[in-house]
Design a protein around this motif. Structure first.
Motif, PDB file in Angstrom:
ATOM      1  N   GLY A  45       0.783  -1.226   0.000  1.00 15.32           N
ATOM      2  CA  GLY A  45       0.000   0.000   0.000  1.00 15.32           C
ATOM      3  C   GLY A  45       0.813   1.273   0.000  1.00 15.32           C
ATOM      4  O   GLY A  45       0.349   2.305   0.486  1.00 15.32           O
ATOM      5  N   THR A  46       2.027   1.231  -0.571  1.00 15.79           N
ATOM      6  CA  THR A  46       2.875   2.427  -0.633  1.00 15.79           C
ATOM      7  C   THR A  46       3.287   2.708  -2.073  1.00 15.79           C
ATOM      8  O   THR A  46       3.228   1.826  -2.936  1.00 15.79           O
ATOM      9  N   VAL A  47       3.699   3.962  -2.297  1.00 11.28           N
ATOM     10  CA  VAL A  47       4.260   4.361  -3.591  1.00 11.28           C
ATOM     11  C   VAL A  47       5.760   4.500  -3.393  1.00 11.28           C
ATOM     12  O   VAL A  47       6.217   5.331  -2.606  1.00 11.28           O
ATOM     13  N   HIS A  48       6.518   3.681  -4.095  1.00 11.36           N
ATOM     14  CA  HIS A  48       7.973   3.624  -3.927  1.00 11.36           C
ATOM     15  C   HIS A  48       8.638   4.121  -5.206  1.00 11.36           C
ATOM     16  O   HIS A  48       8.519   3.499  -6.260  1.00 11.36           O
ATOM     17  N   ALA A  49       9.313   5.249  -5.119  1.00 10.93           N
ATOM     18  CA  ALA A  49       9.994   5.806  -6.286  1.00 10.93           C
ATOM     19  C   ALA A  49      11.313   5.074  -6.523  1.00 10.93           C
ATOM     20  O   ALA A  49      12.048   4.774  -5.574  1.00 10.93           O
ATOM     21  N   LEU A  50      11.615   4.809  -7.786  1.00 11.23           N
ATOM     22  CA  LEU A  50      12.897   4.221  -8.186  1.00 11.23           C
ATOM     23  C   LEU A  50      13.547   5.181  -9.165  1.00 11.23           C
ATOM     24  O   LEU A  50      12.999   5.459 -10.235  1.00 11.23           O
ATOM     25  N   VAL A  51      14.705   5.734  -8.793  1.00  6.78           N
ATOM     26  CA  VAL A  51      15.348   6.760  -9.610  1.00  6.78           C
ATOM     27  C   VAL A  51      16.815   6.427  -9.840  1.00  6.78           C
ATOM     28  O   VAL A  51      17.424   5.669  -9.092  1.00  6.78           O
ATOM     29  N   GLY A  52      17.364   7.039 -10.883  1.00  7.17           N
ATOM     30  CA  GLY A  52      18.768   6.873 -11.238  1.00  7.17           C
ATOM     31  C   GLY A  52      18.986   7.402 -12.634  1.00  7.17           C
ATOM     32  O   GLY A  52      18.033   7.584 -13.399  1.00  7.17           O
ATOM     33  N   GLU A  53      20.223   7.653 -12.974  1.00  5.51           N
ATOM     34  CA  GLU A  53      20.545   8.101 -14.316  1.00  5.51           C
ATOM     35  C   GLU A  53      20.184   7.027 -15.333  1.00  5.51           C
ATOM     36  O   GLU A  53      20.050   5.841 -14.997  1.00  5.51           O
ATOM     37  N   ASN A  54      20.053   7.422 -16.613  1.00  5.66           N
ATOM     38  CA  ASN A  54      19.961   6.421 -17.673  1.00  5.66           C
ATOM     39  C   ASN A  54      21.219   5.569 -17.617  1.00  5.66           C
ATOM     40  O   ASN A  54      22.335   6.091 -17.580  1.00  5.66           O
ATOM     41  N   GLY A  55      21.048   4.268 -17.600  1.00  5.43           N
ATOM     42  CA  GLY A  55      22.197   3.379 -17.491  1.00  5.43           C
ATOM     43  C   GLY A  55      22.551   3.011 -16.060  1.00  5.43           C
ATOM     44  O   GLY A  55      23.489   2.248 -15.828  1.00  5.43           O
ATOM     45  N   ALA A  56      21.784   3.518 -15.073  1.00  6.08           N
ATOM     46  CA  ALA A  56      22.080   3.214 -13.673  1.00  6.08           C
ATOM     47  C   ALA A  56      21.655   1.800 -13.292  1.00  6.08           C
ATOM     48  O   ALA A  56      22.094   1.272 -12.271  1.00  6.08           O
ATOM     49  N   GLY A  57      20.770   1.187 -14.091  1.00  4.08           N
ATOM     50  CA  GLY A  57      20.331  -0.176 -13.813  1.00  4.08           C
ATOM     51  C   GLY A  57      18.858  -0.320 -13.487  1.00  4.08           C
ATOM     52  O   GLY A  57      18.377  -1.429 -13.259  1.00  4.08           O
TER      53      GLY A  57
END
Length: 536
Positions: A45-57
Motif C-alpha cells: 500500500g505504498t508508492v515507492h519511487a525508483l530513480v537513477g541516471e539512464n544506465g544506472a540499472g
C-alpha cells in the motif's frame, strides 16, 4: 501460477512482511555488468519511487522483476515468500504488472475489448459481454474513467486516458505490485493530477506501486519512499521526506550539481528575427529575436503554441502571415532541407520517430546529415565517418564502447546526445532545440546543458523550446513565456518560478505579483515549492 513461479516459506518472527524484496540482484550482458548488488524493498500500500541516471540499472532491475530477464544472482520475495520469475507469465501470476509510458494496447479495439483481450469470458463460441461488464465498469470507476468510454475505440482517447485503461487492465489481472514506468513524461499538468489521484486510490486499496520518473520534483507529491541507483548499485533507500530534490540528484550522479550554466555578456549579430508571425490555429502575432551566442528560452505549458514556432522556423510548417528573417535571409524556409542550407538545425521533441535511425550505428546517426564531408561523388569514406563521429562522441561524452553500436540499444540520455551531435557536425548558425532533455536523467541533463552552453560560446544562436521550468531558468539568457499562442511576457532567468508559472497559466494580469485571485501566492499552492527552496 507456472511451475517456475514457486514460493518458499519465510523465516518466522521477522515482523511486518514487505510486499516485495529484491536482494543482491546482479545481471551481466556479455562483458558489461548492468547491475550488481541491487536491492529494493517495497511495503504494501505504498508508492515507492525508483530513480537513477539512464544506465544506472533501473530498467534491468524492473525487467527482472517483470520476468523479461533472469538475474545472474540474487533473490526475489513477494509477501515474504521467495519466488522464481522465469517469464512475464510468472510475474503476472505472482501479481506483478507493468504499465509503460506508451500504452501497450490495441488502438483499433474498444476499451472493453482491450480490457479482456486474451482473457475473454465466453459462453460457448461467443464472448459473454454481459458477464464481463460488472468487473469492467468497477475498474473504470477505480481509475476515474467515465463508464461511457467502454464502447469507444481506444485510439480515440487521449494518451492520459489510454494510460488509465492500461492501469485498469493491470488491476483486472489482480496486480498487487504495479510498476509505472515514466507515467507522467508525456502528460499535461492537469493529466498528471488525474494520474496521481488514481495512484493514491490504488495505494489506499493496498496495491504496492513502483514509480519510475526523471521528474524528481513530482516524486515529493506522490511517493512515500525512494530507492536511488547509480552504476548498477543501490545507493540508498529511505522515506522521501528525509531528502530534497538536490540531495537525490547528487546521489544519482555521485557529486554536486552546478547552480547554472548560462553566462552574462554581450551577444553577436542578429541571427533570427520574427515579426508578428502567425500560424493559424497554433500561435499569432509572435515577435522575438535571437543573437549569435545567445540562448533564448520559449517556456509554456503543453499546447501553448511554443512548439509550433520552432516547426515554422525550421521549415516544417508554413506561417500564415508575418515576417521572418533567419540567418541573413528574409524568406521563410520552405522545407527543412532549405533551413539546413541556411545553417539552421533542429533537434525535435519526438526523437524516436523524427530524430534517429534506431537500427543504425551511432556513427551513421551522427554523420547522415553531413554526407558532403564524408567523401566525393557519392562515395562515403569510412575513415572520415569514423573520425567525425569519434570526435563528437568524445566531445559530447557519449557513453558507448563503439560508434558501431546501434543507437536503439543506448540509454535515453546518450541517444539524445547522438541526435544532438548530428546537428552540430557543421557549426550551425541557429539551433532549435525542442524539449532537449525530455525523458533523460539528471546526469545526462547536466551534460546536455553543458553542450548547449558550449555551442553558445562558439557563437551559435540557440532557441530552446521547453515545458521544463527549472531547465529554462538554468540555461537561458532570456525567457519568453507563451500562453494561448502568444508571447505573454519576457523574463530574465533570475525571475521567480512563481512569476513564470503565473504568466504561463494566466493566473494574474501582473505575473510579477505571483498571486492567485484569492491573494494566495502561486508558490504556496498545493504541490508547489516556495521559490528558492526545494520540495521535501
Amino acid at each position: 501460477m507456472t511451475d517456475t513461479a514457486q514460493r518458499t516459506d519465510p523465516a518466522p518472527g521477522q515482523g511486518p512482511t514487505p510486499r516485495l524484496e529484491m536482494r543482491d540482484i546482479s545481471k551481466r550482458y556479455g562483458g558489461v555488468r548492468a547491475i550488481r548488488h541491487a536491492d529494493i524493498t517495497v511495503r504494501p500500500g505504498t508508492v515507492h519511487a525508483l530513480v537513477g541516471e539512464n544506465g544506472a540499472g533501473k530498467s534491468t532491475l524492473i525487467k527482472i522483476l517483470a520476468g523479461a530477464e533472469r538475474p545472474d544472482t540474487g533473490t526475489i520475495a513477494i509477501d515474504g515468500h521467495d519466488v522464481s520469475i522465469a517469464s512475464t507469465t510468472d510475474a503476472i501470476a505472482l501479481g506483478v504488472q507493468t504499465v509503460y509510458q506508451e500504452p501497450q494496447l490495441f488502438p483499433e479495439l474498444t476499451v472493453a475489448e482491450n480490457f479482456f483481450v486474451g482473457r475473454e469470458i465466453t459462453r460457448g463460441p461467443t464472448i459473454d459481454w454481459r458477464a464481463q461488464a460488472p468487473r469492467m465498469l468497477e475498474l473504470l470507476d477505480t481509475v476515474g474513467l467515465d463508464r461511457s468510454l467502454a464502447s469507444q475505440p481506444l485510439g480515440a482517447l487521449s494518451i492520459a486516458k489510454q494510460q488509465q485503461v492500461s492501469i485498469a487492465k493491470a488491476l483486472l489481472e489482480q496486480a498487487s505490485v504495479l510498476i509505472l514506468d515514466e507515467p507522467s513524461a508525456i502528460l499535461t499538468d492537469a493529466e498528471i493530477e488525474v494520474l496521481f489521484g488514481v495512484v493514491r486510490r490504488l495505494a489506499a486499496d493496498g496495491v504496492s506501486i513502483i514509480y519510475i520518473s526523471h521528474r524528481l520534483d513530482e516524486l515529493f507529491r506522490i511517493a512515500d519512499e525512494v530507492t536511488i541507483m547509480r552504476d548498477g548499485e543501490t545507493v540508498s533507500s529511505q522515506p522521501i521526506g528525509e531528502l530534497t530534490v538536490r540531495e537525490i540528484a547528487e546521489r544519482m550522479v555521485g557529486g554536486e550539481i552546478a547552480e547554472g550554466v548560462h553566462k552574462e555578456g554581450e551577444h553577436g549579430d542578429l541571427v533570427l528575427e520574427l515579426e508578428h508571425l502567425t500560424l493559424d490555429g497554433a500561435f499569432s502575432d509572435v515577435s522575438l529575436s535571437v543573437r549569435a551566442g545567445e540562448v533564448v528560452g520559449l517556456y509554456g505549458l503543453v499546447g501553448s503554441g511554443a512548439a509550433e514556432v520552432g516547426e515554422v522556423v525550421y521549415g516544417m510548417r508554413a506561417a500564415s502571415s508575418g515576417r521572418m528573417r533567419a540567418a541573413g535571409d528574409d524568406r521563410h524556409p520552405a522545407t527543412p532541407s532549405e533551413a539546413k542550407r541556411r545553417g539552421i538545425r533542429m533537434v525535435p521533441a519526438n526523437r524516436s520517430s523524427q530524430g534517429s535511425f534506431s537500427f543504425q550505428p551511432i556513427a551513421f546517426n551522427i554523420t547522415i546529415g553531413s554526407l558532403g564531408l564524408l567523401g566525393r561523388l557519392g562515395w562515403v569514406s569510412p575513415k572520415a565517418e569514423r573520425r567525425i563521429s569519434d570526435d563528437l562522441i568524445r566531445r559530447l561524452a557519449v557513453k558507448t564502447p563503439s560508434g558501431r553500436q546501434p543507437i536503439g540499444a543506448m540509454s535515453g540520455g546518450n541517444a539524445q546526445k547522438v541526435v544532438l551531435a548530428r546537428q552540430i557536425v557543421e557549426q550551425p548558425r541557429l539551433l532549435v532545440l525542442a524539449e532537449p532533455t525530455q525523458g533523460v536523467d539528471v546526469g545526462a541533463k547536466e551534460e546536455i546543458h553543458r553542450i548547449i552552453a558550449d555551442l553558445a560560446e562558439r557563437g551559435t544562436a540557440v532557441l530552446v523550446i521547453t515545458t521544463d521550468l527549472a531547465e529554462v531558468q538554468r540555461i537561458a539568457d532570456r525567457i519568453l513565456v507563451f500562453r494561448s499562442g502568444r508571447v505573454a511576457h519576457e523574463f530574465p532567468p533570475s525571475a521567480s518560478q512563481a512569476s513564470l508559472l503565473a504568466a504561463a497559466a494566466g493566473a494574474v494580469d501582473d505575473p510579477a505579483a505571483a498571486q492567485t485571485a484569492t491573494g494566495q501566492p502561486v508558490a504556496d499552492l498545493p504541490g508547489r515549492p516556495t521559490p528558492g527552496e526545494e520540495p521535501r
